[in-house]
Scaffold this motif. Structure first.
Motif, mmCIF file in Angstrom:
data_model
loop_
_atom_site.group_PDB
_atom_site.id
_atom_site.type_symbol
_atom_site.label_atom_id
_atom_site.label_comp_id
_atom_site.label_asym_id
_atom_site.label_seq_id
_atom_site.Cartn_x
_atom_site.Cartn_y
_atom_site.Cartn_z
ATOM 1 N N VAL A 1 1.244 -1.747 -0.039
ATOM 2 C CA VAL A 1 -0.025 -0.103 0.163
ATOM 3 C C VAL A 1 0.780 1.311 -0.129
ATOM 4 C CG1 VAL A 1 -1.600 1.358 1.509
ATOM 5 C CG2 VAL A 1 -1.650 -1.475 1.310
ATOM 6 N N PHE A 2 1.730 1.243 1.072
ATOM 7 C CA PHE A 2 2.983 2.288 0.781
ATOM 8 C C PHE A 2 3.516 2.134 -0.358
ATOM 9 C CE2 PHE A 2 2.956 1.433 5.622
ATOM 10 C CZ PHE A 2 1.874 2.570 6.257
ATOM 11 N N GLN A 3 4.063 1.410 -1.410
ATOM 12 C CA GLN A 3 3.951 1.452 -2.319
ATOM 13 C C GLN A 3 4.033 2.320 -3.239
ATOM 14 O OE1 GLN A 3 6.438 -2.331 -1.948
ATOM 15 N NE2 GLN A 3 7.477 -2.111 -4.093
ATOM 16 N N ILE A 4 2.777 1.796 -3.822
ATOM 17 C CA ILE A 4 2.169 2.378 -4.524
ATOM 18 C C ILE A 4 1.749 3.645 -4.431
ATOM 19 C CG2 ILE A 4 -0.233 1.897 -5.318
ATOM 20 C CD1 ILE A 4 0.272 -1.313 -5.241
ATOM 21 N N ILE A 5 1.043 4.050 -3.386
ATOM 22 C CA ILE A 5 0.870 5.761 -3.321
ATOM 23 C C ILE A 5 2.069 6.164 -3.087
ATOM 24 C CG2 ILE A 5 -0.243 7.262 -1.887
ATOM 25 C CD1 ILE A 5 -1.659 5.014 0.114
ATOM 26 N N ILE A 6 3.085 5.886 -2.695
ATOM 27 C CA ILE A 6 4.463 6.970 -3.182
ATOM 28 C C ILE A 6 4.791 6.936 -4.410
ATOM 29 C CG2 ILE A 6 6.971 7.030 -2.623
ATOM 30 C CD1 ILE A 6 5.934 5.962 1.064
ATOM 31 N N THR A 7 4.934 5.858 -5.037
ATOM 32 C CA THR A 7 5.309 5.980 -6.449
ATOM 33 C C THR A 7 4.264 6.264 -7.170
ATOM 34 O OG1 THR A 7 6.189 3.643 -6.145
ATOM 35 C CG2 THR A 7 5.783 4.452 -8.140
ATOM 36 N N VAL A 8 3.269 6.614 -7.148
ATOM 37 C CA VAL A 8 1.989 6.662 -7.501
ATOM 38 C C VAL A 8 2.437 8.516 -7.717
ATOM 39 C CG1 VAL A 8 -0.412 7.197 -8.135
ATOM 40 C CG2 VAL A 8 0.688 5.439 -8.218
ATOM 41 N N ILE B 1 4.716 10.459 -9.733
ATOM 42 C CA ILE B 1 4.026 10.080 -11.125
ATOM 43 C C ILE B 1 3.791 11.188 -11.405
ATOM 44 C CG2 ILE B 1 3.524 8.964 -12.488
ATOM 45 C CD1 ILE B 1 3.639 6.752 -11.786
ATOM 46 N N VAL B 2 2.553 11.667 -10.324
ATOM 47 C CA VAL B 2 1.444 12.863 -10.989
ATOM 48 C C VAL B 2 1.563 13.946 -10.232
ATOM 49 C CG1 VAL B 2 -0.862 11.369 -10.781
ATOM 50 C CG2 VAL B 2 0.185 12.525 -8.505
ATOM 51 N N LYS B 3 3.195 13.929 -9.684
ATOM 52 C CA LYS B 3 3.346 15.879 -8.858
ATOM 53 C C LYS B 3 4.031 16.709 -10.704
ATOM 54 C CE LYS B 3 4.804 15.320 -4.203
ATOM 55 N NZ LYS B 3 5.667 14.690 -3.165
ATOM 56 N N LYS B 4 4.599 15.213 -11.087
ATOM 57 C CA LYS B 4 5.344 15.370 -12.535
ATOM 58 C C LYS B 4 4.540 16.072 -12.975
ATOM 59 C CE LYS B 4 10.344 12.427 -11.086
ATOM 60 N NZ LYS B 4 9.157 11.210 -10.655
ATOM 61 N N GLU B 5 2.915 15.460 -13.268
ATOM 62 C CA GLU B 5 2.009 15.832 -14.573
ATOM 63 C C GLU B 5 1.549 17.232 -14.676
ATOM 64 O OE1 GLU B 5 -0.077 11.873 -15.755
ATOM 65 O OE2 GLU B 5 -1.237 12.646 -13.820
ATOM 66 N N PRO B 6 1.237 17.536 -15.052
ATOM 67 C CA PRO B 6 0.552 19.144 -14.966
ATOM 68 C C PRO B 6 -0.615 19.283 -14.917
ATOM 69 C CG PRO B 6 0.470 19.043 -16.912
ATOM 70 C CD PRO B 6 1.408 17.502 -17.301
ATOM 71 N N THR B 7 -0.472 21.124 -14.042
ATOM 72 C CA THR B 7 -2.448 21.491 -13.341
ATOM 73 C C THR B 7 -3.126 20.312 -14.680
ATOM 74 O OG1 THR B 7 -1.414 22.859 -12.180
ATOM 75 C CG2 THR B 7 -4.204 23.142 -12.530
ATOM 76 N N MET B 8 -3.121 20.829 -15.883
ATOM 77 C CA MET B 8 -4.475 20.035 -17.111
ATOM 78 C C MET B 8 -3.298 19.067 -18.471
ATOM 79 S SD MET B 8 -6.702 22.473 -19.537
ATOM 80 C CE MET B 8 -5.100 22.948 -20.353
ATOM 81 N N VAL B 9 -3.600 18.421 -17.953
ATOM 82 C CA VAL B 9 -2.296 17.248 -18.805
ATOM 83 C C VAL B 9 -3.849 17.052 -20.237
ATOM 84 C CG1 VAL B 9 -2.177 14.618 -18.681
ATOM 85 C CG2 VAL B 9 -2.601 15.399 -16.926
#
Length: 362
Positions: free
Chosen positions: A72-79, A82-90
């Motif tokens: 659970v920790f692994q999945i949340i931290i990895t994602v 990932i999403v932090k690197k995405e723009p506010t509007m994908v």
């Protein structure tokens, strides 16, 4: 009223002591040294997500089992990374031989999510998905939905998309069940990590320069453009607050009358067909696609075809009798709607993990 008053006062206190630069809940979490008992009967997760792990995890969830807390920790931290690197509007395009399926609120209705994947096809690089917020709360399998969506996001980071909804926020999670569910099934730290990851999710997705997809709706000011959304720094504040672009993107609703009006929710506003028309024309859009509200047929096309609501939690809270729906968009950018009924689920009531006194309040 007494219970609601307690929740409001507690939220006010928590906001008063909240520090924007608080350390991450992942700080000090040594996953490498966290052992998985030999008795654990699920598939092991190594350094990379696999389809086999997801399918094993889904089967465990169907069987009423959990996955190990380390995973659970692994999945949340990895994602979250990932999403932090995405723009506010994908911004995405639909390539030849590809499709994207847009889903609305799923609200912890895990077995209906499984039905969506049965009807729309499982996620893959060619079968993209966009979940438009409100994955959690209300329904009593919110951790299962969040972990499933996050696992697919890890496996297919460039073809599986998640927009933030108004229920990916702390105040909603405290009242409507997700915080309590995380504590009951895992622990407090899991909720804190989810909360941190929710605040990193993009707020909108632009599909083919034609469809602006966001959870709530449009803005209090006609001058707001897609460029303003692109420039919006969603990391300045973790929670949407009571005003501003982020709050409006998560909370507003359409109305049939022209102009703007007060929201029936007490936060945000309502916007009319003229507001939608001006926004679409200014930004060269065919329509906006939003969620946030139950529709009895699962979706509704309003505002002269320029405002589409899609809601993907059928028989919402086991009481509403509505259908669910999703939208498929191919390389021709035509909207193809599918409606579906609720499926059976184990006898656990909605709001089973909600704040004391809130169970049964829909």
């Amino acid at each position: 009223m007494v219970e609601c008053d307690k929740v409001v006062k507690r939220d006010a206190f928590l906001k008063a002591i909240e520090v924007d630069d608080a350390p991450s809940a992942a700080e000090g979490l040594d996953l490498d040294s966290m052992a998985v008992d030999a008795s654990y009967d699920g598939m092991r997760l190594e350094k990379e997500m696999t389809l086999e792990f997801i399918e094993d995890m889904i089967q465990r969830f169907k069987d009423g089992k959990k996955i190990h807390r380390k995973y659970v920790f692994q999945i949340i931290i990895t994602v979250m990374d990932i999403v932090k690197k995405e723009p506010t509007m994908v911004e995405v395009t639909v390539e030849p031989d590809h499709e994207i399926t847009v889903c609305g609120d799923t609200h912890g209705q895990f077995f209906d999510l499984m039905n969506i994947f049965k009807l729309a096809g499982k996620p893959s690089p060619k079968n993209s998905f966009l979940f438009n917020g409100d994955f959690v709360d209300r329904g009593s399998w919110s951790t299962e939905i969040a972990l499933t969506l996050y696992a697919y996001k890890w496996l297919y980071p460039t073809s599986f998309f998640l927009n933030r909804g108004n229920h990916e926020t702390d105040d909603m999670n405290r009242m409507y069940g997700f915080e309590g569910e995380c504590r009951a099934k895992y622990n407090e730290r899991v909720f804190k990590l989810f909360s941190e990851s929710f605040s990193a999710l993009p707020l909108a997705t632009l599909i083919g320069d034609k469809y602006f997809v966001l959870h709530g709706g449009l803005f209090s000011d006609d001058k707001v453009t897609l460029d303003d959304v692109r420039k919006l720094n969603r990391f300045k504040q973790r929670q949407p607050g009571q005003s501003g672009l982020m709050m409006e993107m998560l909370w507003t609703d359409p109305q049939p009358a022209p102009g703007r009006g007060p929201s029936k929710r007490g936060v945000g506003l309502q916007f009319g067909p003229d507001v939608t028309k001006r926004f679409c024309e200014t930004n060269g859009l065919e329509a906006i696609i939003r969620s946030h509200e139950v529709r009895m047929e699962g979706y509704e096309v309003e505002h002269d075809g320029r405002c589409i609501t899609v809601f993907s939690a059928p028989h919402y809270c086991d009481s509403t009798g509505n259908k669910g729906a999703f939208i498929k968009i191919g390389p021709d950018y035509k909207l193809n709607f599918t409606k579906f009924e609720a499926v059976e689920h184990p006898d656990i009531k909605p709001m089973a993990y909600a704040s004391n006194g809130m169970q049964g309040l829909i």
